[in-house]
Design an enzyme around this catalytic site. Sequence first.
Site, PDB file in Angstrom:
ATOM      1  N   ASN A 147      10.806 156.901  30.287  1.00 29.45           N
ATOM      2  CA  ASN A 147      11.934 157.090  29.362  1.00 29.45           C
ATOM      3  C   ASN A 147      11.591 157.922  28.121  1.00 29.45           C
ATOM      4  OD1 ASN A 147      10.481 154.885  28.339  1.00 29.45           O
ATOM      5  ND2 ASN A 147      12.281 153.982  27.400  1.00 29.45           N
ATOM      6  N   ARG A 155       1.130 158.110  22.114  1.00 27.63           N
ATOM      7  CA  ARG A 155       0.950 156.869  21.354  1.00 27.63           C
ATOM      8  C   ARG A 155      -0.306 156.124  21.824  1.00 27.63           C
ATOM      9  NH1 ARG A 155       6.208 152.923  20.953  1.00 27.63           N
ATOM     10  NH2 ARG A 155       5.340 151.964  22.792  1.00 27.63           N
ATOM     11  N   LYS A 170      -1.804 157.501  33.711  1.00 31.94           N
ATOM     12  CA  LYS A 170      -0.960 157.451  34.908  1.00 31.94           C
ATOM     13  C   LYS A 170       0.504 157.456  34.480  1.00 31.94           C
ATOM     14  CE  LYS A 170       1.154 154.598  37.274  1.00 31.94           C
ATOM     15  NZ  LYS A 170       2.298 155.519  37.484  1.00 31.94           N
ATOM     16  N   PRO A 171       1.161 158.623  34.586  1.00 31.51           N
ATOM     17  CA  PRO A 171       2.565 158.682  34.177  1.00 31.51           C
ATOM     18  C   PRO A 171       3.475 158.042  35.219  1.00 31.51           C
ATOM     19  CG  PRO A 171       1.868 160.800  35.065  1.00 31.51           C
ATOM     20  CD  PRO A 171       0.653 159.911  35.093  1.00 31.51           C
ATOM     21  N   GLY A 224       5.986 149.579  29.882  1.00 33.62           N
ATOM     22  CA  GLY A 224       6.930 149.566  30.992  1.00 33.62           C
ATOM     23  C   GLY A 224       7.705 148.267  31.010  1.00 33.62           C
ATOM     24  N   GLU A 246       3.287 146.813  26.167  1.00 33.97           N
ATOM     25  CA  GLU A 246       4.533 147.197  25.473  1.00 33.97           C
ATOM     26  C   GLU A 246       5.633 147.097  26.521  1.00 33.97           C
ATOM     27  OE1 GLU A 246       4.993 147.928  22.334  1.00 33.97           O
ATOM     28  OE2 GLU A 246       2.941 148.160  21.609  1.00 33.97           O
ATOM     29  N   LEU A 247       6.411 146.003  26.460  1.00 31.71           N
ATOM     30  CA  LEU A 247       7.300 145.694  27.582  1.00 31.71           C
ATOM     31  C   LEU A 247       8.776 145.809  27.197  1.00 31.71           C
ATOM     32  CD1 LEU A 247       5.172 142.705  28.943  1.00 31.71           C
ATOM     33  CD2 LEU A 247       4.986 145.139  29.478  1.00 31.71           C
ATOM     34  N   ARG A 274      20.586 156.633  21.396  1.00 29.58           N
ATOM     35  CA  ARG A 274      19.354 157.418  21.452  1.00 29.58           C
ATOM     36  C   ARG A 274      18.810 157.349  22.876  1.00 29.58           C
ATOM     37  NH1 ARG A 274      14.165 155.341  19.607  1.00 29.58           N
ATOM     38  NH2 ARG A 274      12.630 157.011  19.485  1.00 29.58           N
ATOM     39  N   CYS A 280      13.565 151.108  25.086  1.00 30.91           N
ATOM     40  CA  CYS A 280      13.211 149.685  24.958  1.00 30.91           C
ATOM     41  C   CYS A 280      13.775 149.102  23.663  1.00 30.91           C
ATOM     42  CB  CYS A 280      11.701 149.528  24.999  1.00 30.91           C
ATOM     43  SG  CYS A 280      10.874 150.532  23.766  1.00 30.91           S
ATOM     44  N   GLU A 377      18.242 143.611  30.222  1.00 34.29           N
ATOM     45  CA  GLU A 377      18.064 144.893  29.528  1.00 34.29           C
ATOM     46  C   GLU A 377      18.984 145.917  30.203  1.00 34.29           C
ATOM     47  OE1 GLU A 377      14.107 146.581  29.887  1.00 34.29           O
ATOM     48  OE2 GLU A 377      14.206 147.358  27.858  1.00 34.29           O
ATOM     49  N   SER A 437      11.496 153.284  15.023  1.00 31.14           N
ATOM     50  CA  SER A 437      10.305 153.942  15.572  1.00 31.14           C
ATOM     51  C   SER A 437       9.733 154.945  14.577  1.00 31.14           C
ATOM     52  CB  SER A 437      10.664 154.687  16.860  1.00 31.14           C
ATOM     53  OG  SER A 437      11.325 153.823  17.736  1.00 31.14           O
TER      54      SER A 437
HETATM   55  P1  NAD Z   1       8.225 150.255  35.122  1.00 27.11           P
HETATM   56  O1  NAD Z   1       7.649 148.948  34.748  1.00 27.11           O
HETATM   57  O2  NAD Z   1       8.994 150.339  36.392  1.00 27.11           O
HETATM   58  O3  NAD Z   1       7.093 151.352  35.232  1.00 27.11           O
HETATM   59  C1  NAD Z   1       6.184 151.595  34.177  1.00 27.11           C
HETATM   60  C2  NAD Z   1       4.917 152.163  34.751  1.00 27.11           C
HETATM   61  O4  NAD Z   1       4.313 151.211  35.607  1.00 27.11           O
HETATM   62  C3  NAD Z   1       5.107 153.418  35.588  1.00 27.11           C
HETATM   63  O5  NAD Z   1       4.045 154.301  35.339  1.00 27.11           O
HETATM   64  C4  NAD Z   1       5.057 152.890  37.004  1.00 27.11           C
HETATM   65  O6  NAD Z   1       4.601 153.844  37.923  1.00 27.11           O
HETATM   66  C5  NAD Z   1       4.042 151.772  36.864  1.00 27.11           C
HETATM   67  N1  NAD Z   1       4.189 150.727  37.878  1.00 27.11           N
HETATM   68  C6  NAD Z   1       5.337 150.225  38.394  1.00 27.11           C
HETATM   69  N2  NAD Z   1       5.056 149.250  39.284  1.00 27.11           N
HETATM   70  C7  NAD Z   1       3.709 149.133  39.332  1.00 27.11           C
HETATM   71  C8  NAD Z   1       2.814 148.289  40.057  1.00 27.11           C
HETATM   72  N3  NAD Z   1       3.244 147.362  40.922  1.00 27.11           N
HETATM   73  N4  NAD Z   1       1.496 148.447  39.839  1.00 27.11           N
HETATM   74  C9  NAD Z   1       1.048 149.360  38.967  1.00 27.11           C
HETATM   75  N5  NAD Z   1       1.842 150.175  38.248  1.00 27.11           N
HETATM   76  C10 NAD Z   1       3.154 150.065  38.423  1.00 27.11           C
HETATM   77  O7  NAD Z   1       9.107 150.731  33.882  1.00 27.11           O
HETATM   78  P2  NAD Z   1       9.959 152.059  33.720  1.00 27.11           P
HETATM   79  O8  NAD Z   1      11.220 151.920  34.525  1.00 27.11           O
HETATM   80  O9  NAD Z   1       9.121 153.270  33.939  1.00 27.11           O
HETATM   81  O10 NAD Z   1      10.309 152.011  32.158  1.00 27.11           O
HETATM   82  C11 NAD Z   1      11.335 151.278  31.626  1.00 27.11           C
HETATM   83  C12 NAD Z   1      10.835 149.974  31.046  1.00 27.11           C
HETATM   84  O11 NAD Z   1       9.816 150.253  30.089  1.00 27.11           O
HETATM   85  C13 NAD Z   1      11.901 149.220  30.282  1.00 27.11           C
HETATM   86  O12 NAD Z   1      11.795 147.843  30.559  1.00 27.11           O
HETATM   87  C14 NAD Z   1      11.559 149.510  28.827  1.00 27.11           C
HETATM   88  O13 NAD Z   1      12.020 148.553  27.912  1.00 27.11           O
HETATM   89  C15 NAD Z   1      10.078 149.554  28.874  1.00 27.11           C
HETATM   90  N6  NAD Z   1       9.558 150.280  27.728  1.00 27.11           N
HETATM   91  C16 NAD Z   1       8.927 149.573  26.740  1.00 27.11           C
HETATM   92  C17 NAD Z   1       8.460 150.226  25.604  1.00 27.11           C
HETATM   93  C18 NAD Z   1       7.781 149.489  24.505  1.00 27.11           C
HETATM   94  O14 NAD Z   1       7.150 150.134  23.664  1.00 27.11           O
HETATM   95  N7  NAD Z   1       7.853 148.170  24.431  1.00 27.11           N
HETATM   96  C19 NAD Z   1       8.615 151.611  25.496  1.00 27.11           C
HETATM   97  C20 NAD Z   1       9.259 152.299  26.525  1.00 27.11           C
HETATM   98  C21 NAD Z   1       9.719 151.620  27.644  1.00 27.11           C
END
Ligand code: NAD
Length: 473
Positions: A147, A155, A170-171, A224, A246-247, A274, A280, A377, A437
């Site tokens: 996102n 960061r 790992k993006p 994530g 950071e969830l 935004r 998040c 969410e 932020s």
């Molecule tokens: P996601 O959890 O699906 O994926 C995040 C990352 O984890 C990706 O790189 C993905 O490839 C990896 N991933 C997914 N499953 C995995 C597994 N089983 N094993 C290892 N790696 C794995 O999240 P997303 O959809 O990419 O992002 C959105 C989420 O991220 C939202 O919940 C959002 O709130 C959160 N987020 C939090 C912050 C924060 O700072 N707290 C910032 C940005 C986004």
Amino acid sequence: MENRLYIGGTWTAAKGTFDVIDPSTGEVFASVADADADAAVRALDAAAAAQASWAATAPRERSEILRRAHELMHERAEELARLTTREMGRPMAESLGEVAYAAEFLRWFAEEAVRVGGEYRVAPGGDYRILTTRQPVGPAYLVTPWNFPLSMVTRKVGPAIAAGCAMIIKPAEATPLSALALGRLLTDAGVPEGVLSVLPTNRAPAVTNALIADGRLRLLSFTGSTPVGKKLMEQAAGKVLRTTMELGGNAPFLVFDDADLDAALNGAVVAKMRNTGESCVAANRFIVHEAVAEEFAAGLAERLGALRLGPGLDPETEVGPLIDERARDRVAGLVADALERGATLRTGGKVPDGPGWFYPPTVLGDVPVDARVMREEIFAPVAPIAAFPDEESMIAAANDTEAGLVAYAYTRDLKRALRVGEALETGMVGLNRGLVSNPAAPFGGVKESGIGREGGFEGIDDYVELKYLAVDM
Ligand code: NAD
């Protein structure tokens, strides 16, 4: 456009590739090397081999690398912004904003790199000295979401370089190209061989499992979703691996009856819209005092209803598409659920015809607190509003969630602002502000929104180990 793996300083092809989709059209626009477990171990070989000399590099040298990277991000702003808009859809103006935000982390940590210190204390008995110093934790695995494809990387990269940790990025599957462009940029800025790898992959679990199981890894920094974060914490426990999490969030946005309503509406637009609501820290639940609920709902519907939906590369566009079809179907389901439970549709709510994963800015009034849109969410431009009779019930509703990342509150009463700020169970609170932020501030959550802080003076803490030397006199 770089589409190979970057392993410790070498661009290399992979055994397979995966597609990158433009969410404005739903069509493939690039294909990228797909890292596997072997590639992950090679990246960790490189990081482990480079770690000691990297840690020994002069702090000023690492600081200068970060400063140059900050400058390069500004020089390449247009190109980086375009790439992120292609990958995740948002308007160019917002993408350029993210480039500046992401670059600022590099500048902030360039400044912090030369300020990592320790202490000299006299032991209470006076017979020896207590010296503390901070050393890099070692090879770090940085897992980022789609996102904010640039700033979620910088960061983590900023403090990793400042502290002297080698790293593997790992993006997310949806946004590998911008991370690879950052890999190129960091190398151009002078990151030495071995220190940095970028592993795009469509097989995140395989790559991650291989790294977590390898005892040479010292830090997992994850941004994530909460479910994935929990899974990775379980895995990391096997090696007692240091983790930063950071969830996800479920931010309440409180509007009291004494608020400056115009300011609250302006803040609400920023906090909700935004990044197309895919943030998040997006306002997820609008908790409004019943005396101003109708006026607030009407004002928000007017502002959100006027925003122009379209492809991110179109300069007229104010709101782009969502990341994929699943995200759009999910939000349509959340809105349908709220309407079935008695919410009123104030604007939006209808999926437009045509290609791409568009969903219009939507405002829902009179939303019951048990509607899914209040509990989950949303990650989309949907604003549910619920009315409450007093401060106590508003705070109780705000805290009635397992998430705890951020909250927003609007009131003209300073005492109330501070009282509410202290009572809200979140890591961050925006008081009469819709945006918190800032690279100079500690970003992070409590409860199931995570562990650790990124940015601010505190942002380097997860990348250093505190060592104590007992020195006899
Ligand atoms: P996601 O959890 O699906 O994926 C995040 C990352 O984890 C990706 O790189 C993905 O490839 C990896 N991933 C997914 N499953 C995995 C597994 N089983 N094993 C290892 N790696 C794995 O999240 P997303 O959809 O990419 O992002 C959105 C989420 O991220 C939202 O919940 C959002 O709130 C959160 N987020 C939090 C912050 C924060 O700072 N707290 C910032 C940005 C986004």
